[in-house]
Design a protein around this motif. Structure first.
Motif, short mmCIF file in Angstrom:
data_model
loop_
_atom_site.label_atom_id
_atom_site.label_comp_id
_atom_site.label_asym_id
_atom_site.label_seq_id
_atom_site.Cartn_x
_atom_site.Cartn_y
_atom_site.Cartn_z
N ARG A 133 -22.32 37.55 18.25
CA ARG A 133 -22.21 36.56 17.81
C ARG A 133 -23.27 35.42 17.81
NH1 ARG A 133 -19.75 31.22 17.34
NH2 ARG A 133 -18.19 30.99 15.78
N GLU A 134 -23.81 35.29 19.01
CA GLU A 134 -24.60 34.18 19.30
C GLU A 134 -25.99 34.86 18.63
OE1 GLU A 134 -22.60 35.58 21.93
OE2 GLU A 134 -21.64 33.68 21.79
N GLY A 135 -26.19 36.12 18.75
CA GLY A 135 -27.71 36.73 17.96
C GLY A 135 -27.41 36.39 16.38
N LEU A 136 -26.27 36.67 15.93
CA LEU A 136 -26.15 36.32 14.61
C LEU A 136 -26.32 35.10 14.16
CD1 LEU A 136 -23.00 38.81 13.77
CD2 LEU A 136 -25.32 39.08 12.97
N LEU A 137 -25.76 34.10 14.96
CA LEU A 137 -25.93 32.52 14.70
C LEU A 137 -27.62 32.42 14.62
CD1 LEU A 137 -22.88 31.20 16.47
CD2 LEU A 137 -23.53 31.19 13.99
N SER A 138 -28.13 32.95 15.72
CA SER A 138 -29.68 32.71 15.91
C SER A 138 -30.54 33.09 14.73
CB SER A 138 -30.23 32.96 17.21
OG SER A 138 -30.17 34.59 17.41
N MET A 139 -30.22 34.27 14.10
CA MET A 139 -30.64 34.77 13.02
C MET A 139 -30.51 33.98 11.94
SD MET A 139 -29.71 38.83 13.60
CE MET A 139 -31.14 39.95 13.07
N LEU A 140 -29.23 33.41 11.65
CA LEU A 140 -29.05 32.57 10.63
C LEU A 140 -29.66 31.21 10.76
CD1 LEU A 140 -27.31 31.57 8.21
CD2 LEU A 140 -25.62 30.73 9.70
N LEU A 141 -29.72 30.68 11.99
CA LEU A 141 -30.63 29.44 12.05
C LEU A 141 -32.01 29.82 11.69
CD1 LEU A 141 -30.62 26.59 12.89
CD2 LEU A 141 -30.87 27.45 15.31
N SER A 142 -32.74 30.59 12.35
CA SER A 142 -33.89 31.22 11.75
C SER A 142 -34.40 31.19 10.24
CB SER A 142 -34.41 32.41 12.49
OG SER A 142 -35.72 32.76 12.44
N VAL A 143 -33.36 31.76 9.74
CA VAL A 143 -33.49 31.92 8.16
C VAL A 143 -33.49 30.49 7.59
CG1 VAL A 143 -32.36 32.62 6.05
CG2 VAL A 143 -32.57 34.38 8.17
N LEU A 144 -32.53 29.60 8.24
CA LEU A 144 -32.26 28.53 7.40
C LEU A 144 -33.41 27.26 7.78
CD1 LEU A 144 -28.49 27.69 8.38
CD2 LEU A 144 -29.59 27.99 6.09
N GLN A 145 -34.26 27.81 8.85
CA GLN A 145 -35.19 26.77 9.53
C GLN A 145 -36.61 27.23 8.80
OE1 GLN A 145 -35.42 27.48 13.64
NE2 GLN A 145 -34.60 25.41 14.05
N ALA A 146 -36.71 28.67 8.18
CA ALA A 146 -38.09 29.12 7.66
C ALA A 146 -38.59 28.18 6.51
CB ALA A 146 -37.72 30.54 7.01
N PRO A 147 -37.73 27.70 5.26
CA PRO A 147 -38.23 26.79 4.61
C PRO A 147 -38.93 25.48 5.09
CG PRO A 147 -36.28 27.60 3.57
CD PRO A 147 -36.34 27.97 5.15
N VAL A 148 -38.09 24.90 5.87
CA VAL A 148 -38.42 23.73 6.33
C VAL A 148 -39.99 24.11 7.39
CG1 VAL A 148 -38.20 21.84 7.91
CG2 VAL A 148 -36.40 22.72 6.58
N ARG A 149 -40.26 24.97 7.97
CA ARG A 149 -41.23 25.22 8.46
C ARG A 149 -42.44 25.49 7.82
NH1 ARG A 149 -40.12 30.36 10.79
NH2 ARG A 149 -38.28 29.30 11.99
N ASN A 150 -42.18 26.24 6.60
CA ASN A 150 -43.21 26.61 5.65
C ASN A 150 -43.92 25.36 5.04
OD1 ASN A 150 -42.91 29.14 6.26
ND2 ASN A 150 -41.82 29.79 4.44
N VAL A 151 -42.74 24.44 4.70
CA VAL A 151 -43.18 23.25 4.20
C VAL A 151 -43.85 22.40 5.19
CG1 VAL A 151 -42.44 20.84 3.18
CG2 VAL A 151 -41.41 22.89 2.57
N ALA A 152 -43.49 22.35 6.49
CA ALA A 152 -44.31 21.62 7.47
C ALA A 152 -46.02 22.17 7.48
CB ALA A 152 -43.77 21.54 8.84
N TYR A 153 -45.97 23.52 7.34
CA TYR A 153 -47.30 24.25 7.45
C TYR A 153 -48.15 23.68 6.54
CZ TYR A 153 -45.80 27.28 11.41
OH TYR A 153 -45.20 27.92 12.62
#
Length: 166
Positions: A133-153
């Motif tokens: 469960r924790e691994g799946l949640l961290s994968m989901l969080l990573s996917v959700l953070q990707a667009p914000v990270r790309n905008v920041a870059y």
């Protein structure tokens, strides 16, 4: 059989039925051939993940499964049967038992239940390969953070380019 014995068995069937209904997943195994130490170690690993493992008579399991609306498990309830119930983590019992079975070849997965539906050995094995469960949640969080990270870059790159021009 006396009425008292019948009432006791009915109570046990009702209890197991409630476990089937409350479980997010359950894995049914044949534990024949395992040593006492191996069974104890498996139970310890399951208990640490809040998974309850019980050895229950096949006739009781069969009746409880029918009461819980789980059809297709009768062929699984043969021979020595243990069942691991998890009320929280769907992946935990399958993952722990599959991992344990790598070292204890006598342990055989016979089937299971995932989210209230009867699951085959293949489905249980596939479930065991998923992250917890924790691994799946961290994968989901990573996917959700990707667009914000790309905008920041992109903003940083534009700012650096303007600094170079100035």
């Amino acid at each position: 059989m006396s009425e008292v014995a019948i009432a006791k068995k009915a109570a046990i069937v009702d209890d197991v039925t409630k476990k089937f209904e409350a479980a997010t997943s359950a894995v049914i195994v044949d534990y024949r051939g395992l040593t006492v130490e191996e069974v104890t170690e498996l139970r310890k690993q399951l208990r640490e993940a809040d998974v309850e493992m019980k050895v229950i008579k096949n006739s009781i399991l069969s009746r409880a499964a029918k009461q819980a609306g789980l059809d297709g498990l009768d062929e699984v309830f043969t021979g020595p049967t243990a069942i691991a119930f998890s009320n929280e983590d769907v992946v935990a019992p399958a993952k722990i038992i599959a991992e344990f079975a790598k070292n204890a070849e006598e342990l055989e997965i016979k089937g299971g239940i995932i989210e209230g539906k009867v699951a085959s050995i293949e489905e249980i094995t596939a479930l065991a390969k998923l992250p917890n469960r924790e691994g799946l949640l961290s994968m989901l969080l990573s996917v959700l953070q990707a667009p914000v990270r790309n905008v920041a870059y992109a903003v940083k790159a534009v700012a650096e380019k303007e600094d170079e021009v100035a």
